[in-house]
Design an enzyme around this catalytic site. Sequence first.
Site, PDB file in Angstrom:
ATOM      1  N   HIS A  15      39.055 -27.133 -89.462  1.00  8.39           N
ATOM      2  CA  HIS A  15      39.240 -28.482 -88.912  1.00  8.39           C
ATOM      3  C   HIS A  15      38.715 -29.580 -89.826  1.00  8.39           C
ATOM      4  O   HIS A  15      38.990 -30.749 -89.607  1.00  8.39           O
ATOM      5  CB  HIS A  15      38.514 -28.585 -87.562  1.00  8.39           C
ATOM      6  CG  HIS A  15      38.775 -27.408 -86.690  1.00  8.39           C
ATOM      7  ND1 HIS A  15      37.907 -26.326 -86.612  1.00  8.39           N
ATOM      8  CD2 HIS A  15      39.813 -27.108 -85.895  1.00  8.39           C
ATOM      9  CE1 HIS A  15      38.410 -25.420 -85.796  1.00  8.39           C
ATOM     10  NE2 HIS A  15      39.563 -25.865 -85.341  1.00  8.39           N
ATOM     11  N   GLU A  28      38.156 -32.023 -85.775  1.00  6.92           N
ATOM     12  CA  GLU A  28      38.975 -32.643 -86.836  1.00  6.92           C
ATOM     13  C   GLU A  28      38.777 -34.159 -86.840  1.00  6.92           C
ATOM     14  O   GLU A  28      38.711 -34.784 -87.908  1.00  6.92           O
ATOM     15  CB  GLU A  28      40.460 -32.302 -86.642  1.00  6.92           C
ATOM     16  CG  GLU A  28      41.310 -32.864 -87.781  1.00  6.92           C
ATOM     17  CD  GLU A  28      42.802 -32.645 -87.602  1.00  6.92           C
ATOM     18  OE1 GLU A  28      43.204 -31.597 -87.053  1.00  6.92           O
ATOM     19  OE2 GLU A  28      43.573 -33.544 -88.001  1.00  6.92           O
ATOM     20  N   ASN A  53      46.263 -27.635 -80.518  1.00  8.11           N
ATOM     21  CA  ASN A  53      47.717 -27.451 -80.617  1.00  8.11           C
ATOM     22  C   ASN A  53      48.242 -26.536 -79.516  1.00  8.11           C
ATOM     23  O   ASN A  53      49.371 -26.689 -79.066  1.00  8.11           O
ATOM     24  CB  ASN A  53      48.108 -26.995 -82.032  1.00  8.11           C
ATOM     25  CG  ASN A  53      47.936 -25.526 -82.223  1.00  8.11           C
ATOM     26  OD1 ASN A  53      48.834 -24.760 -81.924  1.00  8.11           O
ATOM     27  ND2 ASN A  53      46.767 -25.113 -82.681  1.00  8.11           N
TER      28      ASN A  53
HETATM   29 FE1  SF4 Z   1      46.702 -26.848 -90.969  1.00 12.34          FE
HETATM   30 FE2  SF4 Z   1      48.489 -27.618 -89.144  1.00 12.34          FE
HETATM   31 FE3  SF4 Z   1      47.521 -25.174 -89.101  1.00 12.34          FE
HETATM   32 FE4  SF4 Z   1      45.934 -27.234 -88.454  1.00 12.34          FE
HETATM   33  S1  SF4 Z   1      47.744 -26.522 -87.318  1.00 12.34           S
HETATM   34  S2  SF4 Z   1      45.400 -25.497 -89.737  1.00 12.34           S
HETATM   35  S3  SF4 Z   1      46.723 -28.784 -89.886  1.00 12.34           S
HETATM   36  S4  SF4 Z   1      48.780 -26.065 -90.754  1.00 12.34           S
END
Ligand code: SF4
Length: 317
Positions: free
Chosen positions: A83, A135, A234
């Site tokens: 992050h 992050e 995510n």
């Molecule tokens: Fe990298 Fe995107 Fe994976 Fe995060 S989600 S580690 S920014 S590639």
Amino acid sequence: MNDAPSKLELTVLLATPRGFCAGVDRAIQIVEKAIEKYGAPVYVRHEIVHNRHVVERLKALGAVFVEELEECPADRPVVFSAHGVPKAVPAEAKSRKMFYLDATCPLVSKVHVEAQRHFDAGREIVLIGHAGHPEVVGTMGQLPEGAVALIETVADAQAYIPRDPATLAFVTQTTLSVDDTADIVAALRARFPAIAAPHKEDICYATTNRQEAVKAVAGRSEVLLVLGSANSSNSVRLAEVGRRAGARAYLIDDAEGLDVAWLEGARTVGVTAGASAPEVLVQGVIDRLAEHFAVQVEELDAERETVSFKLPRALAG
Ligand code: SF4
């Protein structure tokens, strides 16, 4: 005669792409290779990626997870998580003469460079992101306190009062909802037409592709199962996107988190995994579903991802 009731049919739609991204793959390899090369224990500042299974497996190999550098002895290697970290962290490691490996995803580092560039050009910087996420802490910590203002919502964008609207720029967290961020950016642009934007989207390719894939799957499913941990930004976004596309979406760590009652009346279930969730967990969920249903797996076609990142020099080769 076998009079056991026959299983109901269930179509499992697998989202593609799903699961590990290049940044997560690199970060995990850094910890594994550091343990191989330097022996255990290797310290890791913060969860290397936000996934319980990944963290537990690395702990078993000899990784020790801590939240702050001061918890690490100076004579053992320490890895910074994917992050990213505030600048003060490597500075402290250097001052204690510690050996550190930086597993910050190169796409997060790219945002750090962008923020620095805006700062050097005398711009006031807005970061679109979620308060408290590591992050966000890392990106804000690239610059002196007060140089970066955090905006989380459209309402924040509407209320934001810059010092000088003519010298504004924005950057974003890499794992946001593509659609929500577009709304926030539109609100900023409506008020500050001259705001400087990233050259290329800060939301990374993996986040964007997984959200696109989940829309396709969720639109055809009554239920969506997202493999991922609750602190994975995510993964949480994937469940939100699925819900908006009309599916009953659940975020689960693994097959044990699945409540079969959720599938009542469902004929099609979508399955995906966040960028930090291993593929083996997807198979585990399919196996669990197959205990209760006559499962037919269908994988939606999509372009395969080919992104990969180099390891730090100390571990390459
Ligand atoms: Fe990298 Fe995107 Fe994976 Fe995060 S989600 S580690 S920014 S590639």
